[in-house]
Design an enzyme around this catalytic site. Structure first.
Site, PDB file in Angstrom:
ATOM      1  N   ASP A 100       0.903  -1.128   0.071  1.00 49.71           N
ATOM      2  CA  ASP A 100       0.060  -0.161  -0.097  1.00 49.71           C
ATOM      3  C   ASP A 100       0.978   1.274   0.008  1.00 49.71           C
ATOM      4  OD1 ASP A 100      -1.903   2.066   0.595  1.00 49.71           O
ATOM      5  OD2 ASP A 100      -3.103   0.740   1.659  1.00 49.71           O
ATOM      6  N   THR A 133     -12.633  -8.682  -2.631  1.00 54.00           N
ATOM      7  CA  THR A 133     -13.784  -8.044  -2.260  1.00 54.00           C
ATOM      8  C   THR A 133     -13.636  -6.641  -2.441  1.00 54.00           C
ATOM      9  OG1 THR A 133     -12.956  -8.197  -0.156  1.00 54.00           O
ATOM     10  CG2 THR A 133     -14.310  -9.912  -0.529  1.00 54.00           C
ATOM     11  N   ASP A 187     -16.599 -11.072  -4.756  1.00 55.24           N
ATOM     12  CA  ASP A 187     -17.788 -10.575  -4.424  1.00 55.24           C
ATOM     13  C   ASP A 187     -18.192  -9.650  -5.824  1.00 55.24           C
ATOM     14  OD1 ASP A 187     -20.053 -10.305  -2.399  1.00 55.24           O
ATOM     15  OD2 ASP A 187     -18.969  -8.630  -1.896  1.00 55.24           O
ATOM     16  N   GLU A 204     -22.417  -5.196 -12.776  1.00 64.45           N
ATOM     17  CA  GLU A 204     -23.230  -5.841 -11.659  1.00 64.45           C
ATOM     18  C   GLU A 204     -24.540  -5.692 -12.072  1.00 64.45           C
ATOM     19  OE1 GLU A 204     -21.729  -5.052  -7.924  1.00 64.45           O
ATOM     20  OE2 GLU A 204     -19.538  -5.763  -8.192  1.00 64.45           O
ATOM     21  N   HIS A 224     -22.022  -9.429  -4.665  1.00 62.82           N
ATOM     22  CA  HIS A 224     -21.449  -8.107  -3.844  1.00 62.82           C
ATOM     23  C   HIS A 224     -22.329  -7.937  -2.477  1.00 62.82           C
ATOM     24  CE1 HIS A 224     -20.262  -3.756  -4.602  1.00 62.82           C
ATOM     25  NE2 HIS A 224     -20.216  -4.117  -3.451  1.00 62.82           N
TER      26      HIS A 224
HETATM   27  P1  NAD Z   1      -9.779   2.386   2.920  1.00 63.63           P
HETATM   28  O1  NAD Z   1      -9.783   3.562   2.246  1.00 63.63           O
HETATM   29  O2  NAD Z   1      -9.926   2.407   4.262  1.00 63.63           O
HETATM   30  O3  NAD Z   1      -8.432   1.612   2.314  1.00 63.63           O
HETATM   31  C1  NAD Z   1      -8.187   1.523   1.074  1.00 63.63           C
HETATM   32  C2  NAD Z   1      -6.462   1.434   0.887  1.00 63.63           C
HETATM   33  O4  NAD Z   1      -6.311   1.121  -0.210  1.00 63.63           O
HETATM   34  C3  NAD Z   1      -5.968   2.506   1.548  1.00 63.63           C
HETATM   35  O5  NAD Z   1      -5.041   2.519   2.571  1.00 63.63           O
HETATM   36  C4  NAD Z   1      -4.991   3.181   0.273  1.00 63.63           C
HETATM   37  O6  NAD Z   1      -3.960   3.886   0.613  1.00 63.63           O
HETATM   38  C5  NAD Z   1      -4.943   2.044  -0.471  1.00 63.63           C
HETATM   39  N1  NAD Z   1      -4.813   1.970  -2.003  1.00 63.63           N
HETATM   40  C6  NAD Z   1      -5.039   2.908  -2.664  1.00 63.63           C
HETATM   41  N2  NAD Z   1      -4.468   2.919  -3.816  1.00 63.63           N
HETATM   42  C7  NAD Z   1      -3.497   2.025  -3.842  1.00 63.63           C
HETATM   43  C8  NAD Z   1      -2.693   1.258  -4.744  1.00 63.63           C
HETATM   44  N3  NAD Z   1      -2.661   1.829  -6.173  1.00 63.63           N
HETATM   45  N4  NAD Z   1      -1.980   0.302  -4.211  1.00 63.63           N
HETATM   46  C9  NAD Z   1      -2.247  -0.287  -3.094  1.00 63.63           C
HETATM   47  N5  NAD Z   1      -3.052   0.250  -2.142  1.00 63.63           N
HETATM   48  C10 NAD Z   1      -3.917   1.358  -2.638  1.00 63.63           C
HETATM   49  O7  NAD Z   1     -11.046   1.431   2.228  1.00 63.63           O
HETATM   50  P2  NAD Z   1     -11.738   0.322   2.900  1.00 63.63           P
HETATM   51  O8  NAD Z   1     -12.677   0.360   3.682  1.00 63.63           O
HETATM   52  O9  NAD Z   1     -10.663  -0.841   3.382  1.00 63.63           O
HETATM   53  O10 NAD Z   1     -12.149  -0.287   1.621  1.00 63.63           O
HETATM   54  C11 NAD Z   1     -11.422  -0.733   0.310  1.00 63.63           C
HETATM   55  C12 NAD Z   1     -12.411  -1.023  -0.831  1.00 63.63           C
HETATM   56  O11 NAD Z   1     -13.131  -2.174  -0.501  1.00 63.63           O
HETATM   57  C13 NAD Z   1     -13.481   0.110  -0.978  1.00 63.63           C
HETATM   58  O12 NAD Z   1     -12.896   1.184  -1.647  1.00 63.63           O
HETATM   59  C14 NAD Z   1     -14.487  -0.519  -1.818  1.00 63.63           C
HETATM   60  O13 NAD Z   1     -14.192  -0.623  -3.211  1.00 63.63           O
HETATM   61  C15 NAD Z   1     -14.282  -2.432  -1.454  1.00 63.63           C
HETATM   62  N6  NAD Z   1     -15.422  -2.377  -0.574  1.00 63.63           N
HETATM   63  C16 NAD Z   1     -16.399  -3.627  -1.035  1.00 63.63           C
HETATM   64  C17 NAD Z   1     -17.384  -3.886  -0.127  1.00 63.63           C
HETATM   65  C18 NAD Z   1     -18.131  -5.139  -0.854  1.00 63.63           C
HETATM   66  O14 NAD Z   1     -19.386  -4.983  -0.457  1.00 63.63           O
HETATM   67  N7  NAD Z   1     -17.344  -6.216  -1.383  1.00 63.63           N
HETATM   68  C19 NAD Z   1     -17.722  -3.309   0.789  1.00 63.63           C
HETATM   69  C20 NAD Z   1     -17.120  -2.122   1.448  1.00 63.63           C
HETATM   70  C21 NAD Z   1     -15.760  -1.889   0.294  1.00 63.63           C
END
Ligand code: NAD
Length: 288
Positions: free
Chosen positions: A160, A216, A242, A247, A266
């Site tokens: 990250d 996910t 997921d 979708e 999802h």
């Molecule tokens: P978050 O913002 O807390 O964490 C995302 C992390 O990704 C951050 O630490 C960021 O620095 C890092 N990041 C950004 N660009 C990057 C890259 N190029 N390479 C590596 N790391 C990178 O968000 P979160 O709450 O952990 O959620 C992450 C993602 O999960 C959301 O953006 C969403 O797309 C997805 N999500 C999916 C569901 C689902 O139902 N499946 C639900 C919630 C979130």
């Protein structure tokens, strides 16, 4: 104030919101609404906003804001906020469920039982203990996955570029360093220009032969055709996801016919407890 609930929230939410104004779930009332509550289903495009002439606030119950045209919202003076922390545990638990189901071959075991076969000798499982998990993204969800994976005895690495330290994973400097070490790779990044197609033919070739991939995060973070090919060739032992490039996935989506997949619709954020937490965060936002 008219609050329009566009997507699926906890059924208790409308009652909790009535003290802030009138609450409706009728999409025809979009032009009158001052606040719109969305999850990932409603696409808040510039055209959608053009109909929402009174809209001041979009509340995204959940994390990913990729269904909201943030530039268009800014141009119209519409504020868009999410509920960033609520979903972490719900998504992390689904990730663990997928990560356990793949090497335990649960789908195959279940399906064969239903078909009247008892494949006790044929179904060989592997364990998570001692394996390496490579997290792509260690924000709220990645951290919760790391904690749980460590409880299963996994070594947890994370890539990250925006995180400088982590209490739950060993940070590595690049995908190139992460992917060759990981028995499991799990994606927890938002969909951005940088993360679109992050897992593709080239990055898949860096992974261990027979590794598992779990997604996910967002469907477009992988090139689905390349993942399907890696499953067919055996490069990947399994892909659990997921999320999809569209979708619901189109009938011709290559993942639907690829081997060794585990597909969920999802539902990462959709635990009963999380819908309540999201509702509580929505109330807090309106109180502020
Ligand atoms: P978050 O913002 O807390 O964490 C995302 C992390 O990704 C951050 O630490 C960021 O620095 C890092 N990041 C950004 N660009 C990057 C890259 N190029 N390479 C590596 N790391 C990178 O968000 P979160 O709450 O952990 O959620 C992450 C993602 O999960 C959301 O953006 C969403 O797309 C997805 N999500 C999916 C569901 C689902 O139902 N499946 C639900 C919630 C979130």
């Amino acid at each position: 104030m008219l609050i329009l609930i566009c997507d699926a929230f906890d059924p208790s939410l409308p009652d909790k919101l009535r003290r802030f104004g009138e609450v409706t779930e009728d999409p025809n009332r979009l032009p009158e609404a001052e606040v719109a509550l969305v999850r990932s289903k409603t696409k808040c495009t510039a055209e959608w906003m053009a109909q929402a002439r009174k809209l001041k606030l979009i509340i995204r119950g959940g994390v990913g804001m990729d269904n909201i045209d943030l530039e268009a919202a800014k141009a119209r003076g519409i504020k868009a906020v999410n509920t960033p922390k609520a979903s972490a545990v719900a998504v992390a638990e689904l990730t663990m469920a997928l990560m356990l189901a793949l090497p335990n071959r649960l789908v195959e075991a279940h399906n064969s039982m239903k078909e009247g076969k008892f494949l006790k000798k044929e179904i060989k499982r592997t364990e998570l203990l001692g394996k390496t998990l490579g997290l792509v993204g260690i924000g709220n969800i990645g951290h919760e996955v790391a904690v749980r994976a460590r409880a299963f005895g996994m070594r947890v690495l994370a890539y990250d570029p925006y995180v400088k330290q982590s209490q739950s994973a060993i940070l590595v400097a690049s995908l190139k360093e992460l992917l060759p070490q990981a028995d499991y790779v799990s994606l927890h990044v938002p969909l951005t220009e940088e993360t679109k197609g992050l897992i593709n033919k080239q990055t898949l070739s860096l992974m261990k032969d027979g590794a598992y991939l779990i997604n996910t995060g967002r469907g477009k973070c992988v090139v689905e055709e390349d993942v399907a090919e890696a499953l067919r060739s055996g490069k990947l032992a399994g892909y659990a996801t997921d999320v999809y490039s569209s979708e619901p996935p189109e009938p011709g989506n290559p993942l639907l016919s690829a081997p060794n997949t585990l597909l969920t619709p999802h539902i990462g954020a959709s635990s009963k407890e999380n819908l309540l937490r999201i509702g509580d965060e929505v109330v807090k936002i309106l109180e502020e």
